[in-house]
Design an enzyme around this catalytic site. Structure first.
Site, PDB file in Angstrom:
ATOM      1  CG  HIS A 280       3.349  -2.129   2.005  1.00 43.03           C
ATOM      2  ND1 HIS A 280       3.211  -1.405   0.839  1.00 43.03           N
ATOM      3  CD2 HIS A 280       2.954  -3.392   1.703  1.00 43.03           C
ATOM      4  CE1 HIS A 280       2.746  -2.192  -0.121  1.00 43.03           C
ATOM      5  NE2 HIS A 280       2.583  -3.406   0.375  1.00 43.03           N
ATOM      6  CD  GLU A 282       5.313   3.442   3.119  1.00 45.78           C
ATOM      7  OE1 GLU A 282       5.366   4.028   2.037  1.00 45.78           O
ATOM      8  OE2 GLU A 282       5.243   2.197   3.235  1.00 45.78           O
ATOM      9  CB  CYS A 337       1.100   1.732  -2.204  1.00 43.51           C
ATOM     10  SG  CYS A 337       0.478   0.997  -0.673  1.00 43.51           S
ATOM     11  CB  CYS A 391       0.922   2.871   2.592  1.00 38.31           C
ATOM     12  SG  CYS A 391       1.717   1.251   2.700  1.00 38.31           S
TER      13      CYS A 391
END
Length: 575
Positions: A280, A282, A337, A391
């Site tokens: 992901h 981030e 998320c 995240c």
């Protein structure tokens, strides 16, 4: 320049003065009710000016001829001047002069690296002028000032510098805004939206300008990197970390940019640390930041480069710390998320907020972890779905344990985010709860040097238009020092050839190369054999991590899921 204007003004006033009797005029003025009105106007001018910019002061400037000059002593690069026959009169005229004509269209000379346009991206600098009218009501004054400012907006194409990266020069006007777009028309439109969203005199203007600048820098850097790679320039989520110095946005520097929304396939996880598990955007940005930290620590190994490092020796004890004024800001184009995205999903049940959530292999979104889960190597290899914490949960963990992780804590103090900028529609209150509020509610005092970090939650002006996109099977990473961006295949957790520069194996090797070589850290310790052993050696990190996990369990907010312990059992290689 201002002295020339003042001299011209004095010459005009002197001509008018010669046509009338000074004594008679002075007597009439003193007796007339207008004298008290002028005094009231001065007082109201001071109040109105302080509403616009607090903390203004005044000091006597060099006299011109037989006239006195007083200028405002403010932090704004534009000072305002008043003139008069006496010091008192000059001071009285200063706030009125400021209110009558505040110019914010000063075009600065571009020095060194500055804002530019890349081959397919245009940057338009927002410049404007406006006047403040004197009004009895503060509310009415603020309202009419906004109207006047919006009526006189001007946009112009900014100066360009080759194919350099986007940077702010040290003399950039703090009241300038930038819009980006693939065409001049789109850039101009986005510039206007950025400028019009909040008037410049609003208390939120600085934060708004700050968040828009960070977003534009990260976006422009990514577009510039992917000029010749149309396929990998498409992304669902873009993230990046920007570094600033002394809370000055003109010093902003992009440290890394990343894309991605997927995790590794369970069948491809490895025991050697050569595959990246979570891709992901981030999470990849934070891993890129770790590589940047190692680069900066390596600068300390030589006397000739140590001064250029962002780290310095701690005053008390061994190890290093960030230099004063160094700050990091995380940008993500979408709400991370997990808990931070629940509000946007329209879920109204309050019991769903604050829960720990996990991402599922080959799936989107995140599900609550209501029961303890122990992931085993055998279970995942036998087709159990790999679970990875969301995240939002990882960012919350960073705000307690720091961005640096456990291995780097052997060398440096915890490093925390100064702000989080989100490019999608968000509820700031809920975002604060997701990123640190829920931890603040359940954690007591933490042992030094750890703390509950509370970064600013910022939202950009022009929200990115939502266009349904399918998940990409790749992630893009770049950090300062890399010549070319790296493309990771999400299913594999690796590039098509070789291994990633931010995988556990590479970071562990960089840890080993620094171990025992930094001057103010003990050199008589033996290098741990495995990554798991190295993490256990940082006792304070392990203690606070367990406190963090147990606090969520005790509060009924769920359980933290870790990767199989076998993944950290590989040997550390100093080569």
């Amino acid at each position: 320049m201002y002295r020339k204007k003042i001299q011209e003004y004095l010459k005009t006033k002197q001509n008018e003065h010669n046509k009338s009797d000074n004594t008679t005029t002075a007597i009439k003025t003193a007796k007339s009710p207008e004298a008290s009105t002028c005094n009231n106007r001065y007082q109201n001018a001071v109040v109105a000016l302080n509403c616009i910019e607090k903390g203004l002061g005044y000091k006597l400037d060099e006299p011109i001829g037989n006239q006195n000059v007083c200028k405002s002593n403010n932090t704004n690069p534009l000072n305002y001047y008043g003139i008069g026959k006496s010091k008192h009169e000059a001071k009285d005229n200063t706030p009125q002069t400021a209110l009558e004509s505040i110019q914010c269209s000063k075009d600065e000379t571009i020095r060194n690296q500055n804002v530019h346009k890349s081959d397919n991206t245009y940057f338009l600098k927002y410049r404007y002028r406006y006047r403040y009218r004197f009004l009895e009501s503060k509310h009415e004054a603020k309202k009419n000032t906004a109207q006047t400012a919006l009526e006189s907006i001007q946009c112009s194409k900014d100066e360009t510098i080759g194919n350099q990266n986007v940077h702010k020069s040290h003399n950039t006007d703090p009241l300038s805004y930038y819009g980006i777009g693939k065409s001049k028309h789109e850039a101009k439109k986005n510039t206007a939206q950025t400028a019009l969203y909040i008037p410049s005199f609003s208390p939120n203007a600085r934060h708004q300008h700050w968040s828009d600048t960070i977003r534009n820098l990260v976006t422009a850097k990514f577009q510039n990197l992917m000029l010749n790679d149309v396929i990998h320039s498409k992304c669902k989520v873009l993230a990046g970390i920007v570094m600033t110095k002394d809370s000055d946005i003109s010093t902003a520097e992009v440290i890394c940019v990343t894309t991605g929304t997927k995790c590794i396939s369970g069948k491809n996880i490895c025991l050697s640390g050569t595959a990246v598990n979570d891709m992901h955007a981030e999470i990849l940005s934070r891993r890129c930041l770790l590589s940047y930290f190692y680069d900066q620590l390596e600068l300390l190994l030589s006397d000739s480069t140590s001064n250029s490092s962002i780290f310095e020796p701690k005053i008390c004890g061994n190890g290093y710390r960030l230099k004063e004024g160094i700050e990091f800001h995380l940008y993500t184009s979408k709400s991370p998320c997990g808990d931070a995205s629940i509000y946007n999903s329209g879920i109204s049940n309050l019991t769903n907020f604050g829960l720990l959530r996990s991402k599922l292999e080959s799936g989107e979104g995140a599900r609550p972890v209501k029961d303890p889960v122990t992931q085993t190597w055998d279970g995942i290899k036998q087709e159990e779905r790999l679970k990875t914490m969301s995240c939002s949960d990882k960012i919350c963990k960073w705000n307690v344990l720091g961005l640096q992780g456990s291995l780097l804590l052997h060398f440096i103090d915890p490093v925390y985010l100064r702000s989080v900028v989100v490019g999608s529609q968000i509820n700031k209150r809920h975002l604060r709860e997701a990123f640190y509020g829920r931890a603040e509610d359940i954690l007591d005092d933490l042992p030094s040097p750890f703390r509950i970090n509370k970064p600013d939650m910022l939202m950009v002006t022009s929200i990115e238009e939502r266009i349904p996109k399918s998940d990409k099977d790749f992630s893009v990473i770049w950090f300062l020092g890399m010549k070319e961006p790296e493309i990771l295949i999400c299913d594999m957790g690796k590039p098509k050839q070789g291994i990633s520069t931010i995988c556990k194996h590479i970071l562990a090797c960089r840890y080993a190369l620094l171990y025992g070589r930094l001057s103010n850290i003990s050199k008589d310790q033996l290098l741990p054999l495995t990554v798991a052993h190295a993490k256990e050696c940082v006792l304070n990190y392990s203690v606070v991590k367990n406190i963090f996990y147990k606090a969520f369990q005790k509060a009924g907010l769920g359980y933290w899921i870790s990767k199989p312990v076998e993944q950290n059992m590989f040997n550390i290689c100093p080569n």
